[in-house]
Design an enzyme around this catalytic site. Structure first.
Site, PDB file in Angstrom:
ATOM      1  N   GLU A 261       0.841  -1.203   0.000  1.00  0.00           N
ATOM      2  CA  GLU A 261       0.000   0.000   0.000  1.00  0.00           C
ATOM      3  C   GLU A 261       0.871   1.246   0.000  1.00  0.00           C
ATOM      4  O   GLU A 261       1.935   1.247   0.619  1.00  0.00           O
ATOM      5  CB  GLU A 261      -0.924  -0.012   1.222  1.00  0.00           C
ATOM      6  CG  GLU A 261      -1.910  -1.171   1.216  1.00  0.00           C
ATOM      7  CD  GLU A 261      -2.878  -1.129   2.397  1.00  0.00           C
ATOM      8  OE1 GLU A 261      -2.818  -0.167   3.199  1.00  0.00           O
ATOM      9  OE2 GLU A 261      -3.692  -2.055   2.525  1.00  0.00           O
ATOM     10  N   HIS A 279      -8.310   0.943   1.713  1.00  0.00           N
ATOM     11  CA  HIS A 279      -8.019   0.811   3.146  1.00  0.00           C
ATOM     12  C   HIS A 279      -8.823   1.842   3.964  1.00  0.00           C
ATOM     13  O   HIS A 279      -8.264   2.692   4.657  1.00  0.00           O
ATOM     14  CB  HIS A 279      -6.525   0.968   3.430  1.00  0.00           C
ATOM     15  CG  HIS A 279      -6.110   0.281   4.717  1.00  0.00           C
ATOM     16  ND1 HIS A 279      -4.856  -0.239   4.908  1.00  0.00           N
ATOM     17  CD2 HIS A 279      -6.799   0.034   5.852  1.00  0.00           C
ATOM     18  CE1 HIS A 279      -4.786  -0.772   6.119  1.00  0.00           C
ATOM     19  NE2 HIS A 279      -5.957  -0.616   6.706  1.00  0.00           N
TER      20      HIS A 279
END
Length: 530
Positions: A261, A279
């Site tokens: 990420e 997320h």
């Protein structure tokens, strides 16, 4: 006396700011800008951050008055906890601030997946009215499998049970009594895969769970299953999941977390039966406000010299100076006991013998519990929430003391049992003026070896050549042995090998060694700082 100075380095909720301004001098800076952050730290007592501010050794060195680093959130990837600890700086976070938001987001993904909500909306915006194409499925009377029955997993299970779903779960570290209280049937991983119409992941990411749902597992799933992962990236293999979705073995997936990420490129992005979010599990106004107010309360307690519930690196209350050196050892013994037991033991006995037995050992109980749950729970475990975690998981704790210690001046022993009732134990002591840590007993066998970042334990039938086999297999994988102790009661009987090695041991290496020596127990534990 001037009020303590608190530096707010990132956006904080208005409620948190109001609490701060009622007690402290509050200053503000842009924590992401190092050229502004470091000078601003020069004369502050506390700093409050989120995810964009790095508090490392350099930042701590620039803040000689700093007493508290407060992270308004759960993760601590941007805080060098070890450097803070060495400098005597307390680190606090807000471990429970986002659990409701995370649970609700998992349910949101599951519902969106069941009814094709984002796909239908996209089609409608594109001028297409395709009711039949986006026919969904009901949740009622379906089976949902929860991977990981920690605090978030429990919240998800409770909410989905309200939809009249049958809830099953896989979590090797949750006692059967605890799951029975929740009305959840515990099953093995393969059984969960075969029975579940929906699967929701709520596990921490560690050596045991990384890649847990891969190609093999995705060939075992019930046809038409829908999978949600709003826990940690990398637990579900994205490439294997994409293949299973394309081949129709999996009907859909809801994904909020990714192996790397920020993620802007994934094989899942091209599939129209996937619901994806960046997320967002903790991204609610309520979670952000809870995070802000929780850390501000911790800062207020810390700067007042009081007990701090969410301190992650120190015990906030008064600790006997004779006990303080034992805290790290107690935590390490707890982590090793969990490894030996294969998870959280149904009962934990903490025994203090020798001069240690004359002191109040309650803080060692907390340290042992913290260690016991560190590697097996999704949420962070602190000295304060460790008893609650134990209670939630049905772990009974007994502390016993004895001034008599036959073999060592002081010894700390932790005892527990495996899921099938086999007793396990580990003992340690501190030696010399430097309080050198030593493991002195494992499962009733005498030992003497220093704990290290990477430890291995093997039980096997004693016979010639075992040490050579283990050494050869580790050497073949470029894993260096730093220390080794072979313990046994008698020649040819059951033996225990304890090793410290210089690097992490992959699970396949552990499996290969266990098979090669016929080990009845094979465990690895990583004691490195997280």
């Amino acid at each position: 006396m001037p009020a303590p100075v608190v530096l707010v380095a990132e956006e904080l909720s208005p409620a948190g700011i109001a609490l701060l301004e009622s007690s402290f001098e509050v200053r503000y800076t842009d924590g992401a800008d190092r050229s502004r952050l470091l000078p601003a730290l020069a004369d502050v007592d506390a700093v409050i951050i989120r995810s964009a501010t790095m508090i490392d050794a350099e930042a701590i060195a620039a803040a000689p008055r700093l007493r508290v680093v407060a992270r308004a959130g759960v993760g601590l990837d941007n805080v060098e906890v070890e450097a803070a600890t060495k400098a005597g700086v307390m680190v606090v976070n807000a471990p429970s601030s986002n659990i409701v938001s995370a649970a609700e987001h998992a349910v949101a993904l599951l519902l969106a997946l069941a009814r094709n909500v984002p796909q239908a909306m996209a089609a409608l915006r594109d001028g297409q009215w395709k009711r039949s194409r986006y026919t969904g499925v009901e949740l009622q009377d379906k089976v949902v499998g929860i991977l990981g029955l920690g605090r978030i997993g429990v919240l998800v299970a409770e909410r989905l049970a309200a939809f009249d779903m049958t809830v099953i779960a896989y979590d090797p570290y949750v006692p059967a009594a605890r799951s029975a209280q929740l009305g959840v049937r515990m099953v093995g991983l393969d059984e969960l895969l075969a029975e579940s119409d929906f699967i929701s992941v709520h596990l921490p990411r560690n050596a045991e769970t990384a890649g847990l749902i891969g190609d093999r597992e995705l060939h075992l799933v019930k046809p038409g299953v829908r999978i949600v992962n709003a826990a940690r990236g990398g637990i579900v293999d994205e490439a294997a999941l994409a293949t299973a979705l394309r081949e129709g073995r999996v009907a859909g997936a809801g994904i909020d977390v990714y192996a790397k990420e920020p993620c802007t490129d994934s094989p899942l992005f091209a599939l129209d039966n996937v619901v994806m979010t960046p997320h967002l599990g903790a991204s609610t106004h309520e979670a952000q406000e809870k995070a802000g107010t929780q850390v501000v309360r911790s800062v207020r307690l810390a700067l007042a010299g009081e007990f701090v519930p969410d301190a992650v690196n120190v015990q906030g209350g008064p600790v006997d100076e004779d006990l303080r050196p034992w805290l790290p050892l107690a935590e390490k013994l707890g982590r090793m006991l969990a490894a030996l037991a294969g998870g959280a033991t149904p009962a934990l006995t903490v025994e203090l013998r020798g001069e240690l037995g004359t002191l109040d050992g309650s803080v060692l109980e907390l340290a042992a519990l913290k260690g016991l749950f560190t590697d097996i729970t999704e949420e962070p475990v602190t000295y304060v929430n460790a008893p609650l975690v134990a209670k939630e998981r049905g772990v009974e704790v007994i502390v016993s003391s004895d001034e008599v210690s036959p073999d060592w001046r002081n010894v700390l022993t932790l005892r527990g049992s495996t899921a099938d009732g086999q007793l396990v134990s580990i003992s340690g002591t501190l030696s010399g003026l430097r309080h050198a840590e030593r493991i002195v007993e494992v499962n009733g066998l005498d030992a003497e070896i220093a704990p290290a970042e990477h430890m291995m334990f093997f039980s096997y039938s004693d016979r010639p050549g075992i040490v050579g086999i283990v050494g050869q297999l580790l050497g073949g994988k470029k894993i260096n042995i730093a220390g080794m102790q072979v313990c046994r009661h008698a020649q040819g009987g059951e033996a225990m090998m304890v090793l410290s090695v210089d690097s992490a041991v992959p699970s396949d290496v552990l499996t290969d060694i266990a098979a090669a020596i016929g080990a009845s127990l094979a465990r690895v534990v990583n004691l490195a700082e997280d």
